[in-house]
Design a protein around this motif. Structure first.
Motif, PDB file in Angstrom:
ATOM      1  N   HIS A  37     143.127  80.722  57.838  1.00 58.12           N
ATOM      2  CA  HIS A  37     143.878  79.610  57.248  1.00 58.12           C
ATOM      3  C   HIS A  37     143.227  79.165  55.936  1.00 58.12           C
ATOM      4  N   MET A  89     151.805  82.461  59.233  1.00 56.71           N
ATOM      5  CA  MET A  89     151.381  81.846  57.972  1.00 56.71           C
ATOM      6  C   MET A  89     150.976  82.927  56.965  1.00 56.71           C
ATOM      7  N   LYS A  93     152.762  83.445  53.380  1.00 57.37           N
ATOM      8  CA  LYS A  93     151.974  83.297  52.152  1.00 57.37           C
ATOM      9  C   LYS A  93     151.910  84.601  51.359  1.00 57.37           C
TER      10      LYS A  93
END
Length: 96
Positions: A37, A89, A93
């Protein structure tokens, strides 16, 4: 007596007690997911590091696959959800 204590401390820092592998790997998996992350987060003057995020996700996933059957069902579910969210994610991204 003193040499016995020193000997225990030099054996991996566990002082004679080796912890089970499951909680250690759960912590490693969580740390790698959090690192992924962080690698994907855009900060001032810093671009996301997709390659490092991908490595962190891959290693976390491999560790999880290796230990998953030894985890309690609620731990398995929590880690599965965390890794799924991290992968999603990453895909979002990387695609931008």
């Amino acid at each position: 007596m003193a040499t016995e204590a020193a000997s225990e401390q030099t054996q991996g820092g566990f002082q004679g007690q080796i912890p089970p592998v499951e909680p250690l790997l759960s912590e490693v998996i969580t740390t790698l997911a959090l690192a992924a992350h962080a690698y994907l987060t855009e900060a001032e003057g810093r671009e996301p590091d997709h390659q490092s995020a991908e490595v962190a996700i891959d290693v976390a996933t491999s560790a999880f696959e290796r230990v998953r059957e030894r985890l309690r069902p609620e731990q398995r579910l929590a880690i599965t959800q965390m890794l799924t969210e991290t992968r999603l994610m990453f895909v979002r991204k990387r695609g931008t």
